[in-house]
Design a protein around this motif. Sequence first.
Motif: not given
Length: 210
Positions: A85-113
């Motif tokens: 029951d511990v509260p858990v936050v999951a926070s990613l780091t995104f950068d902007k590329g030619a196709r929009g925002y994604a992490t350096m491993m290609g995870v988009t905000p939509a997929t992450a959410a």
Amino acid sequence: EVNRCGAQISKNAVRDRALVFASVGPTGDFIEPLGTLTVTAAEDMFAEQIDALLAGGADAIVVETMTDLQETLCAVRAARRVQADVPVVASLTFDKGARGYATMMGVTPATAAEQLAAADVDVIGTNCGNGIETMIAIVHELRAHCTLPLWARPNAGVPQLVDGTTVFPDSPAAMAGKIAALRDAGASMIGGCCGTTPAHIRAIADALRA
């Protein structure tokens, strides 16, 4: 020991005036098949770290500065394994590329959410890598794909190298001046990452209270 003591020091410092969210960052290794780290080994390492943080009195766990979704999920599962029951936050780091925002491993905000919401986290967010203006756009994308509370911790501007020293250009007033826009984009928990100081946090808090 470092994790346990760090949590204890923070708890003693706030004296019940605030909650302590303990930081759990990436391992620095790639999980199979991209690397040699197995899912089981990653979860075990995260669980050991999280167990020590909670033993030190941490109120919540922040899995942060992540770029790989699989590694993020390993840390989330580890937290649930240690204390369901511990509260858990999951926070990613995104950068902007030619196709929009994604992490350096290609995870988009939509997929992450979408995938993190399905993984039983309490808060989804983004931190590091960007100043507040870019963070506003990222939060807006996250909000479009989930209803969970959103966590946002921008840097104090994009770091610059000046005479061999890393400088973060955004002053406390500059960050505070854009906080309303970050809140309006959908962020419900706001702080700062690299380059932020107690003065920045105070200015952000004052701006939100106003």
